[in-house]
Design a protein around this motif. Structure first.
Motif, PDB file in Angstrom:
ATOM      1  N   ARG A 380      -3.889  96.260 -80.829  1.00 58.63           N
ATOM      2  CA  ARG A 380      -4.591  96.075 -79.557  1.00 58.63           C
ATOM      3  C   ARG A 380      -3.605  95.983 -78.388  1.00 58.63           C
ATOM      4  NH1 ARG A 380      -9.980  94.441 -78.557  1.00 58.63           N
ATOM      5  NH2 ARG A 380     -10.335  94.039 -80.747  1.00 58.63           N
ATOM      6  N   GLN A 381      -2.493  95.296 -78.622  1.00 57.73           N
ATOM      7  CA  GLN A 381      -1.480  95.215 -77.553  1.00 57.73           C
ATOM      8  C   GLN A 381      -0.920  96.610 -77.244  1.00 57.73           C
ATOM      9  OE1 GLN A 381       0.951  92.349 -79.621  1.00 57.73           O
ATOM     10  NE2 GLN A 381       0.465  90.724 -78.154  1.00 57.73           N
ATOM     11  N   ARG A 382      -0.649  97.369 -78.320  1.00 55.40           N
ATOM     12  CA  ARG A 382      -0.084  98.716 -78.126  1.00 55.40           C
ATOM     13  C   ARG A 382      -1.085  99.610 -77.392  1.00 55.40           C
ATOM     14  NH1 ARG A 382       1.588  97.449 -83.406  1.00 55.40           N
ATOM     15  NH2 ARG A 382       0.125  98.838 -84.462  1.00 55.40           N
ATOM     16  N   GLN A 383      -2.350  99.380 -77.710  1.00 57.51           N
ATOM     17  CA  GLN A 383      -3.410 100.169 -77.061  1.00 57.51           C
ATOM     18  C   GLN A 383      -3.446  99.871 -75.553  1.00 57.51           C
ATOM     19  OE1 GLN A 383      -7.038  99.162 -78.966  1.00 57.51           O
ATOM     20  NE2 GLN A 383      -7.881 101.225 -78.774  1.00 57.51           N
ATOM     21  N   THR A 384      -3.291  98.594 -75.207  1.00 57.59           N
ATOM     22  CA  THR A 384      -3.280  98.210 -73.788  1.00 57.59           C
ATOM     23  C   THR A 384      -2.095  98.861 -73.078  1.00 57.59           C
ATOM     24  OG1 THR A 384      -4.282  96.106 -74.372  1.00 57.59           O
ATOM     25  CG2 THR A 384      -3.228  96.220 -72.217  1.00 57.59           C
ATOM     26  N   VAL A 385      -0.924  98.832 -73.734  1.00 61.32           N
ATOM     27  CA  VAL A 385       0.275  99.428 -73.135  1.00 61.32           C
ATOM     28  C   VAL A 385       0.024 100.925 -72.913  1.00 61.32           C
ATOM     29  CG1 VAL A 385       2.711  99.997 -73.564  1.00 61.32           C
ATOM     30  CG2 VAL A 385       1.839  97.712 -74.114  1.00 61.32           C
ATOM     31  N   GLN A 386      -0.573 101.577 -73.905  1.00 63.42           N
ATOM     32  CA  GLN A 386      -0.817 103.011 -73.762  1.00 63.42           C
ATOM     33  C   GLN A 386      -1.813 103.283 -72.638  1.00 63.42           C
ATOM     34  OE1 GLN A 386      -2.848 105.474 -76.854  1.00 63.42           O
ATOM     35  NE2 GLN A 386      -0.921 106.590 -76.876  1.00 63.42           N
ATOM     36  N   GLU A 387      -2.808 102.449 -72.556  1.00 63.98           N
ATOM     37  CA  GLU A 387      -3.820 102.663 -71.500  1.00 63.98           C
ATOM     38  C   GLU A 387      -3.179 102.547 -70.116  1.00 63.98           C
ATOM     39  OE1 GLU A 387      -7.783 102.022 -71.649  1.00 63.98           O
ATOM     40  OE2 GLU A 387      -7.666 102.811 -69.602  1.00 63.98           O
ATOM     41  N   VAL A 388      -2.308 101.548 -69.925  1.00 63.47           N
ATOM     42  CA  VAL A 388      -1.634 101.386 -68.626  1.00 63.47           C
ATOM     43  C   VAL A 388      -0.803 102.647 -68.320  1.00 63.47           C
ATOM     44  CG1 VAL A 388       0.208 100.092 -67.443  1.00 63.47           C
ATOM     45  CG2 VAL A 388      -1.608  98.869 -68.662  1.00 63.47           C
ATOM     46  N   CYS A 389      -0.022 103.103 -69.309  1.00 65.02           N
ATOM     47  CA  CYS A 389       0.825 104.286 -69.082  1.00 65.02           C
ATOM     48  C   CYS A 389      -0.041 105.503 -68.763  1.00 65.02           C
ATOM     49  CB  CYS A 389       1.700 104.558 -70.302  1.00 65.02           C
ATOM     50  SG  CYS A 389       2.938 103.285 -70.530  1.00 65.02           S
ATOM     51  N   ARG A 390      -1.140 105.627 -69.462  1.00 68.57           N
ATOM     52  CA  ARG A 390      -2.009 106.794 -69.238  1.00 68.57           C
ATOM     53  C   ARG A 390      -2.635 106.770 -67.854  1.00 68.57           C
ATOM     54  NH1 ARG A 390      -4.551 108.217 -75.158  1.00 68.57           N
ATOM     55  NH2 ARG A 390      -2.671 109.347 -75.766  1.00 68.57           N
ATOM     56  N   LEU A 391      -3.018 105.582 -67.399  1.00 68.21           N
ATOM     57  CA  LEU A 391      -3.620 105.483 -66.063  1.00 68.21           C
ATOM     58  C   LEU A 391      -2.612 105.933 -65.002  1.00 68.21           C
ATOM     59  CD1 LEU A 391      -5.553 102.084 -66.313  1.00 68.21           C
ATOM     60  CD2 LEU A 391      -6.545 104.335 -65.885  1.00 68.21           C
ATOM     61  N   VAL A 392      -1.360 105.506 -65.170  1.00 63.31           N
ATOM     62  CA  VAL A 392      -0.319 105.860 -64.191  1.00 63.31           C
ATOM     63  C   VAL A 392      -0.051 107.375 -64.234  1.00 63.31           C
ATOM     64  CG1 VAL A 392       2.122 105.507 -63.584  1.00 63.31           C
ATOM     65  CG2 VAL A 392       0.712 103.557 -64.250  1.00 63.31           C
ATOM     66  N   CYS A 393      -0.002 107.945 -65.436  1.00 64.32           N
ATOM     67  CA  CYS A 393       0.243 109.401 -65.591  1.00 64.32           C
ATOM     68  C   CYS A 393      -0.907 110.204 -64.985  1.00 64.32           C
ATOM     69  CB  CYS A 393       0.324 109.812 -67.052  1.00 64.32           C
ATOM     70  SG  CYS A 393       1.764 109.238 -67.882  1.00 64.32           S
ATOM     71  N   LEU A 394      -2.112 109.756 -65.288  1.00 64.86           N
ATOM     72  CA  LEU A 394      -3.296 110.493 -64.849  1.00 64.86           C
ATOM     73  C   LEU A 394      -3.410 110.509 -63.331  1.00 64.86           C
ATOM     74  CD1 LEU A 394      -5.351 111.881 -66.595  1.00 64.86           C
ATOM     75  CD2 LEU A 394      -6.881 109.937 -66.294  1.00 64.86           C
ATOM     76  N   ARG A 395      -3.103 109.375 -62.729  1.00 69.04           N
ATOM     77  CA  ARG A 395      -3.150 109.321 -61.262  1.00 69.04           C
ATOM     78  C   ARG A 395      -2.183 110.354 -60.688  1.00 69.04           C
ATOM     79  NH1 ARG A 395      -0.958 104.435 -57.452  1.00 69.04           N
ATOM     80  NH2 ARG A 395       0.856 104.710 -58.799  1.00 69.04           N
ATOM     81  N   SER A 396      -0.969 110.399 -61.248  1.00 64.16           N
ATOM     82  CA  SER A 396       0.035 111.349 -60.761  1.00 64.16           C
ATOM     83  C   SER A 396      -0.471 112.792 -60.924  1.00 64.16           C
ATOM     84  CB  SER A 396       1.332 111.140 -61.544  1.00 64.16           C
ATOM     85  OG  SER A 396       2.140 112.268 -61.464  1.00 64.16           O
ATOM     86  N   ALA A 397      -0.993 113.091 -62.110  1.00 62.96           N
ATOM     87  CA  ALA A 397      -1.440 114.459 -62.390  1.00 62.96           C
ATOM     88  C   ALA A 397      -2.564 114.863 -61.442  1.00 62.96           C
ATOM     89  CB  ALA A 397      -1.905 114.553 -63.838  1.00 62.96           C
ATOM     90  N   ARG A 398      -3.482 113.942 -61.193  1.00 64.45           N
ATOM     91  CA  ARG A 398      -4.624 114.294 -60.338  1.00 64.45           C
ATOM     92  C   ARG A 398      -4.187 114.509 -58.894  1.00 64.45           C
ATOM     93  NH1 ARG A 398      -8.853 110.187 -63.104  1.00 64.45           N
ATOM     94  NH2 ARG A 398      -9.626 111.625 -64.680  1.00 64.45           N
ATOM     95  N   LEU A 399      -3.260 113.677 -58.432  1.00 66.94           N
ATOM     96  CA  LEU A 399      -2.786 113.849 -57.051  1.00 66.94           C
ATOM     97  C   LEU A 399      -2.065 115.180 -56.896  1.00 66.94           C
ATOM     98  CD1 LEU A 399      -1.552 110.260 -56.164  1.00 66.94           C
ATOM     99  CD2 LEU A 399      -3.549 111.474 -55.286  1.00 66.94           C
ATOM    100  N   CYS A 400      -1.280 115.546 -57.899  1.00 64.04           N
ATOM    101  CA  CYS A 400      -0.564 116.829 -57.824  1.00 64.04           C
ATOM    102  C   CYS A 400      -1.565 117.975 -57.798  1.00 64.04           C
ATOM    103  CB  CYS A 400       0.341 117.038 -59.017  1.00 64.04           C
ATOM    104  SG  CYS A 400       1.657 115.881 -59.036  1.00 64.04           S
TER     105      CYS A 400
END
Ligand code: BGC
Length: 408
Positions: A380-400
């Protein structure tokens, strides 16, 4: 059923533990919801970002306040694909220095051979006031030229293109005054001075007095030109690396920074937008972006770049994880010491976390252990870490994606 006192006490503790645990999970989930909402990019928001970009590009072309730099590159003739010959290229970016030896082929758009050497830029040169940055570049370049010239003795007149990934003010293809250092580079070295003349002097000092440097180009401009050699329809060059930027073909008549009466060889010129500086109230930001900006080498500038590019994404994610660890006990009671260290978790780590598709997220666990010394994590902790990283990546990708659409 009868309970002995110690058993009853044990049960009470266990129930308390599970209650605390599920309360903690709920709090973590609600913090994640907060970021899901903050980073959300519904179409109207992307349109607002696109409109702001277009507006600031147009203002920049007209040299109006609030506009982007919109720097003329003096590239007003693009490769036809039939060019031939033997040349070198220096690529001084944000993290690495690359020197390439290129032999163009006989066929249209063909490259016969490319040899590239790469060095990480030594930390000491990020403070450019040390004055040694171009000496280092010249030394590495001379090494490559000697390696590729006949007999290894050094070509007398190597032709070297200079890809310089910072804003410069050009008055011709082969000159450019440095306007400002960006990314992790700082200082006054070469600011207001011609970077090509400085490079030539350093190449001469390294034993290449006859080196010809016919062009200096921003990395976005060089990307457009290089691709155009193979793909005649290319109109844009975009960099998503340590920093971010875009160059595109514009009518020369619309480029306000060109001198009055400028008569080019073509009707259009490649313009370096320096879109890293785009500002827009609709950018999906969070408190951690402010922290990242404040502790960056150039606070207050490149705010769009700081939500999009490689120098910053890992740091944004690290700060969100730190908040979750400090305020919500993501990793239990204690906050892992290394998680509190600036730039400890970089964008390459963020990418590894994002890419882990294993059922137990073992890859995420490995990154946490190796980089932050956080061991024995739960799924569950690893899942939270992945979710945070994915949110940051996705924001970048969408803005680009929003910005690319706007300039095509
Ligand atoms: C620089 C640009 C460059 C971009 C990508 C930005 O920080 O200002 O000139 O093109 O990074 O390297």
């Amino acid at each position: 059923m009868q309970f002995t006192a110690p058993l009853a006490a044990g049960l009470v503790l266990l129930v308390k533990h599970y209650r605390n645990e599920s309360a903690r999970r709920r709090r973590i989930e609600s913090v994640l919801d907060e970021y899901r909402e903050l980073f959300n990019t519904p179409v109207p928001r992307l349109h607002a970002v696109r409109d702001a970009l277009v507006e600031q590009m147009e203002a920049g072309l007209r040299c109006q306040p609030g506009g982007l730099m919109m720097l003329p590159s003096y590239v007003d003739v693009l490769p036809s694909g039939h060019e031939q010959g033997d040349c070198y290229a220096i690529d001084l970016g944000g993290t690495n220095l690359r020197v390439a030896h290129v032999q163009l082929g006989q066929e249209r758009g063909a490259t016969q051979a490319v040899h590239i050497r790469e060095w990480p830029i030594p930390e000491e040169h990020y403070d450019t006031d040390g004055g040694g940055l171009l000496r280092y570049v010249a030394r590495c370049t001379a090494e490559v030229v000697r390696q590729h010239s006949a007999g290894g003795t050094g070509d007398l007149r190597p032709v070297i293109g200079f890809c310089f990934s910072f804003p410069v003010d050009q008055t011709a293809l082969d000159n450019g005054r440095v306007l400002v250092w960006t990314k992790n580079f700082r200082g006054r070295y070469l600011v207001g001075q011609d970077v090509v003349a400085a490079l030539r002097a350093e190449l001469a000092a390294e034993g290449l007095p006859g080196a010809v440097v016919p062009a200096v180009m921003n990395d976005t401009v060089a990307t457009l030109v290089a691709l155009r050699y193979r793909e005649p329809d290319t109109q844009l060059g975009i960099i998503l690396g340590t920093g971010t930027n875009c160059a595109y073909l514009e009518r020369s008549a619309a480029v306000g920074k060109l001198p009055a009466g400028f008569a080019g060889r073509g009707a259009a010129m490649v313009v370096n937008s320096e879109w890293a500086d785009m500002r827009c109230a609709a950018l999906p930001g969070c408190l951690e972006d402010l922290w990242v900006d404040c502790s960056s080498t150039h606070p207050g500038s490149g705010l769009f770049e700081k939500q999009v590019s490689g120098l910053y994404l890992g740091e944004v994610a690290r700060r969100i994880l730190l908040r979750l660890a400090e305020k919500e006990g993501l990793f239990g009671g204690a906050v892992p010491g290394l998680l509190a260290r600036h730039h400890r978790f970089d964008t390459a780590h963020l990418a590894s976390v994002d890419e882990d598709s294993s059922a137990e997220l073992a890859g995420v666990g490995e990154v946490l252990a190796a980089v932050l010394e956080i061991r024995g994590t739960t799924r569950r902790q690893r899942q939270t870490v992945q979710e945070v990283c994915r949110l940051v990546c996705l924001r970048s990708a969408r803005l680009c994606a929003a910005d690319r659409k706007s300039v095509v």
